[in-house]
Structures are given as structure tokens and as C-alpha cells.
Design a protein around this motif. Sequence first.
Motif, PDB file in Angstrom:
ATOM      1  N   SER A   1     -51.630  34.822  27.808  1.00 36.39           N
ATOM      2  CA  SER A   1     -52.727  33.911  27.506  1.00 36.39           C
ATOM      3  C   SER A   1     -53.306  33.364  28.800  1.00 36.39           C
ATOM      4  CB  SER A   1     -52.249  32.766  26.608  1.00 36.39           C
ATOM      5  OG  SER A   1     -51.366  31.921  27.332  1.00 36.39           O
ATOM      6  N   ALA A   2     -54.520  32.850  28.721  1.00 36.01           N
ATOM      7  CA  ALA A   2     -55.205  32.330  29.909  1.00 36.01           C
ATOM      8  C   ALA A   2     -55.734  30.931  29.625  1.00 36.01           C
ATOM      9  CB  ALA A   2     -56.347  33.258  30.316  1.00 36.01           C
ATOM     10  N   VAL A   3     -55.598  30.048  30.602  1.00 37.84           N
ATOM     11  CA  VAL A   3     -56.111  28.679  30.519  1.00 37.84           C
ATOM     12  C   VAL A   3     -56.869  28.389  31.794  1.00 37.84           C
ATOM     13  CG1 VAL A   3     -55.522  26.225  30.308  1.00 37.84           C
ATOM     14  CG2 VAL A   3     -54.184  27.938  29.055  1.00 37.84           C
ATOM     15  N   TYR A   4     -58.078  27.834  31.657  1.00 36.30           N
ATOM     16  CA  TYR A   4     -58.881  27.507  32.830  1.00 36.30           C
ATOM     17  C   TYR A   4     -58.563  26.090  33.295  1.00 36.30           C
ATOM     18  CZ  TYR A   4     -62.904  26.524  35.779  1.00 36.30           C
ATOM     19  OH  TYR A   4     -63.697  26.169  36.831  1.00 36.30           O
ATOM     20  N   ILE A   5     -58.165  25.953  34.558  1.00 36.28           N
ATOM     21  CA  ILE A   5     -57.870  24.643  35.159  1.00 36.28           C
ATOM     22  C   ILE A   5     -59.109  24.206  35.927  1.00 36.28           C
ATOM     23  CG2 ILE A   5     -56.276  23.306  36.551  1.00 36.28           C
ATOM     24  CD1 ILE A   5     -55.009  24.645  34.101  1.00 36.28           C
TER      25      ILE A   5
ATOM     26  N   PHE B   1     -52.186  31.828  33.885  1.00 35.72           N
ATOM     27  CA  PHE B   1     -51.741  32.773  32.872  1.00 35.72           C
ATOM     28  C   PHE B   1     -50.331  32.417  32.424  1.00 35.72           C
ATOM     29  CE2 PHE B   1     -55.236  35.668  33.040  1.00 35.72           C
ATOM     30  CZ  PHE B   1     -55.714  35.582  34.330  1.00 35.72           C
ATOM     31  N   ASN B   2     -50.126  32.459  31.113  1.00 36.94           N
ATOM     32  CA  ASN B   2     -48.819  32.178  30.533  1.00 36.94           C
ATOM     33  C   ASN B   2     -48.361  33.388  29.734  1.00 36.94           C
ATOM     34  OD1 ASN B   2     -48.230  29.047  30.902  1.00 36.94           O
ATOM     35  ND2 ASN B   2     -50.406  29.302  30.532  1.00 36.94           N
ATOM     36  N   GLU B   3     -47.105  33.730  29.893  1.00 39.14           N
ATOM     37  CA  GLU B   3     -46.555  34.941  29.275  1.00 39.14           C
ATOM     38  C   GLU B   3     -45.678  34.592  28.086  1.00 39.14           C
ATOM     39  OE1 GLU B   3     -43.621  38.576  30.698  1.00 39.14           O
ATOM     40  OE2 GLU B   3     -44.987  37.650  32.150  1.00 39.14           O
ATOM     41  N   PHE B   4     -45.751  35.431  27.054  1.00 36.30           N
ATOM     42  CA  PHE B   4     -44.964  35.232  25.840  1.00 36.30           C
ATOM     43  C   PHE B   4     -44.355  36.558  25.407  1.00 36.30           C
ATOM     44  CE2 PHE B   4     -48.393  32.220  26.026  1.00 36.30           C
ATOM     45  CZ  PHE B   4     -47.787  31.007  25.769  1.00 36.30           C
ATOM     46  N   HIS B   5     -43.094  36.515  25.022  1.00 37.47           N
ATOM     47  CA  HIS B   5     -42.405  37.692  24.510  1.00 37.47           C
ATOM     48  C   HIS B   5     -42.199  37.506  23.010  1.00 37.47           C
ATOM     49  CE1 HIS B   5     -40.517  38.664  28.711  1.00 37.47           C
ATOM     50  NE2 HIS B   5     -41.832  38.757  28.680  1.00 37.47           N
ATOM     51  N   LEU B   6     -42.653  38.476  22.222  1.00 34.93           N
ATOM     52  CA  LEU B   6     -42.497  38.435  20.774  1.00 34.93           C
ATOM     53  C   LEU B   6     -41.521  39.525  20.352  1.00 34.93           C
ATOM     54  CD1 LEU B   6     -46.239  38.084  19.652  1.00 34.93           C
ATOM     55  CD2 LEU B   6     -44.686  36.318  20.492  1.00 34.93           C
TER      56      LEU B   6
ATOM     57  N   GLU C   1     -59.954  35.335  40.744  1.00 37.39           N
ATOM     58  CA  GLU C   1     -59.692  34.847  39.394  1.00 37.39           C
ATOM     59  C   GLU C   1     -60.289  35.792  38.356  1.00 37.39           C
ATOM     60  OE1 GLU C   1     -57.734  32.337  38.998  1.00 37.39           O
ATOM     61  OE2 GLU C   1     -57.670  31.710  41.094  1.00 37.39           O
ATOM     62  N   VAL C   2     -61.515  36.252  38.594  1.00 38.49           N
ATOM     63  CA  VAL C   2     -62.185  37.144  37.641  1.00 38.49           C
ATOM     64  C   VAL C   2     -61.437  38.474  37.538  1.00 38.49           C
ATOM     65  CG1 VAL C   2     -64.299  38.440  37.191  1.00 38.49           C
ATOM     66  CG2 VAL C   2     -64.439  36.075  37.978  1.00 38.49           C
ATOM     67  N   ILE C   3     -60.974  38.987  38.663  1.00 37.95           N
ATOM     68  CA  ILE C   3     -60.216  40.244  38.648  1.00 37.95           C
ATOM     69  C   ILE C   3     -58.919  40.085  37.860  1.00 37.95           C
ATOM     70  CG2 ILE C   3     -58.924  41.853  40.101  1.00 37.95           C
ATOM     71  CD1 ILE C   3     -61.084  41.454  42.236  1.00 37.95           C
ATOM     72  N   ASP C   4     -58.252  38.936  38.007  1.00 38.48           N
ATOM     73  CA  ASP C   4     -57.038  38.688  37.235  1.00 38.48           C
ATOM     74  C   ASP C   4     -57.338  38.682  35.738  1.00 38.48           C
ATOM     75  OD1 ASP C   4     -55.462  38.530  39.483  1.00 38.48           O
ATOM     76  OD2 ASP C   4     -55.580  36.353  39.648  1.00 38.48           O
ATOM     77  N   VAL C   5     -58.435  38.014  35.358  1.00 41.21           N
ATOM     78  CA  VAL C   5     -58.827  37.992  33.944  1.00 41.21           C
ATOM     79  C   VAL C   5     -59.137  39.399  33.456  1.00 41.21           C
ATOM     80  CG1 VAL C   5     -60.626  37.229  32.339  1.00 41.21           C
ATOM     81  CG2 VAL C   5     -59.668  35.619  33.985  1.00 41.21           C
ATOM     82  N   LEU C   6     -59.834  40.170  34.270  1.00 43.87           N
ATOM     83  CA  LEU C   6     -60.210  41.534  33.894  1.00 43.87           C
ATOM     84  C   LEU C   6     -58.979  42.415  33.716  1.00 43.87           C
ATOM     85  CD1 LEU C   6     -62.727  43.244  33.369  1.00 43.87           C
ATOM     86  CD2 LEU C   6     -62.734  43.859  35.785  1.00 43.87           C
TER      87      LEU C   6
END
Length: 375
Positions: free
Chosen positions: A122-126, A134-139, A240-245
Motif C-alpha cells: 500500500s502507499a500513503v502520501y506524507i 509504502f507499507n507491506e502486508f502478507h496475506l 517517488e514517482v518511479i517507486d509508485v510506478l
Amino acid sequence: MPSDSRHRFERPSLRKRASAINTGQDKLTAALFSRRIVNSEPQELVTSSSFNEALAAHISEGLGVSQGSTTQVIVPRSTPELLAEIASTWDLHPVLVDDIYHANQRAKVERYDDVLFVVLKSAVYIDAKEEVEFNEFHLLMKDDVLVIICQGDRFIDGTPIPADTSGFQEYFTNERRSWAKDRELLALGPEAIMFRLLDTVVDGYFPVLDGLQDDKDGIERQVFSGDTAAAERIYLLSQEVIDVLHNSTHLNRLTQALGNGAAKYAIPDGLRAYLDDVTDHLTRVLAEAGELREALSQILNVNSTLVAQRQNEDMKKISGWAAILFAPTLVGAIYGMNFDDMPELHWAFGYPMALGLMLGLGVVLYVVFRVKKWM
């Protein structure tokens, strides 16, 4: 958003985190929160200290065999012991065990026998830092149980993870209200919850893109105002944009993999339509991120052109003043030679004439450069 230059040399800690294990002594470190979802209606949240206890709590309620029911287990802060218990209880594949012990992975979906493993980013804009976190989650999904392991400091919707149990109760009480619109979907089982979480992650990228777009607009004004710090800000925002991409591209591959496995594992048509909608949203995210990256590249080119133009103007001024100062130096150098026969050398007005010649040449050159707009 700050209009001045950002001075940042370290990426957010979540990007560099190498391990999913939380070694803090927080009282919630080893706590699990679980709830049973029956007929699309979330039941009461249960706090447990172990994975087996979380599963047993709902089976003891007599809901373990309910049709269309799902157990959701949330692990806000994992420990080696807790992960080992999950791996032992479900007899997880060694490769999968290694994955759940380590964060900083790309979004992906993998199946190990009867266990489905999904990694979401997931992504959150600061806004204050002009950064994307970016926050990571394992399902982990097996039968009618879905385990959500949080690797960062936020829930999947971007809400910071509370520091105590009461904060968890309040969060899930508020979140429970948003389930009403998805009752029909959530009746389809744990896959529906997983798809809902995926949709929440993807929808979270749109506010991030809006924030980056605002930053881009601010940079454009900064560039045309002549701010010399604009280049550094362009580079940082481009990162930042490259990370989102990159992260949205991996999410897109994840949805494609889920779509390819829909027929093989008899996913209901309702879930397939939902997955198509998520894929459509991801396509928009990728398109906007790509356009933003291209726009920043163009802004960087414009900024380079403007910087070169300003440097050219500065060089004209420097060259003009160098020529003006060279004229009296030339006259002084000639009359400073040690020759006996020189014009006006013994003339009484020779010195004033030399000074006047120096001044006159300087004034003439200055006027010429002003007319040519060099000064």
C-alpha cells in the motif's frame, strides 16, 4: 506542501526494512486480533495471544461450520515465535516460511499446496515531507481462514496502527460500518475479503498521485520563477514517482496472476468481475504515474534549458565587463613601456589624455554592450 527545496538523503525506514520481525517490547507485539464474518456480518473482535487460540476462539462459538463464514486474523506486530506457530500449525512450505519472515518484497501471489500467499504494497502520501511511504502486508489464506500480517506501522487503508487494544477496538468498530456496501461480495468467502483488501490498496494510490501531481505543479512554478533549487526537487519527486510506478506494476502483475488462476480454482463470477474492476483501477494508476514521470522529465529538460540560458546571460555580462576593464588596461600597458620616443610622452597633457582615453573606451564599450543587451 513545502514550496522550498527538500533536503533528504535517506529513504523512509519502511523501504529499507529487511525483516518482518518486530523486536520492540510493545504490549501488543505478540497480540493477535481475530473475528468471524458470518453472512457478510463481522462478529465481535477477539484478542488472543497465540494463533491457535485465535482459531479456537471462533470454533468454540459454534460458527466453524457456518456456510459462507470466514475467520479473519490480524497480526499487527509479529514475532519469530508467532510466525513459527503459524508455520507449524498450517505446516507451511519452507520457502513460504522464509517469505513471511522477511519484508521488503514486491507484490506477488503464490500458491503452496492449499495455502495462498499474497504480498500487497500500500502507499500513503506524507504531505509534510513530500514523500510516499509504502507499507507491506502478507496475506495467508487456507480454507476459510485469512491471516493478515502487517509489516509496517499502518493498516492496509493507511491508518496508523494503534498503540493499545482500545485503539484496535475503535478502529475495527469504525471499519465495520464500511462493510455494509460489500455484503453480497463478502458472502463469497475469504477470497472476497482478499480482493476487497486489494481494492483498498489500489484505491489508496489515487490520493498519492494527487499529492505528487500537486508537487509537480509547485515545481513548475518554482522552475519558471528561476529558483536554482528546483533541480534537486525534481530528482527527488521523480524517485517517488518511479517507486509508485514500480509498485503499481507489480500489483498489476498480481491481479493478472489472480485472473489467470480464476478458472483453474473455480473463482465465482462475482469475484472475477470485482477483480476486473480492480484491474481497471490499476490501469488508471499506471497511466497517471507514467504521465507524471514523463511530465517530470519534460520539466527537467525545461529547467536545464532555463539554467543554460541564465548561464549564457551571465557569461555575456562577465564578458562585457571583462572587455570594458581590458580597454584601460591596454592603454595603461602601452604607456607603461620604457621607450624614449613615444607619441605625447613628454607632452604636458599626456597624462590627462591617457586617462580620458581609458574612460572614453570604457564608456563606448558599455554603450555598445547595452545596445546589444549584453549588460
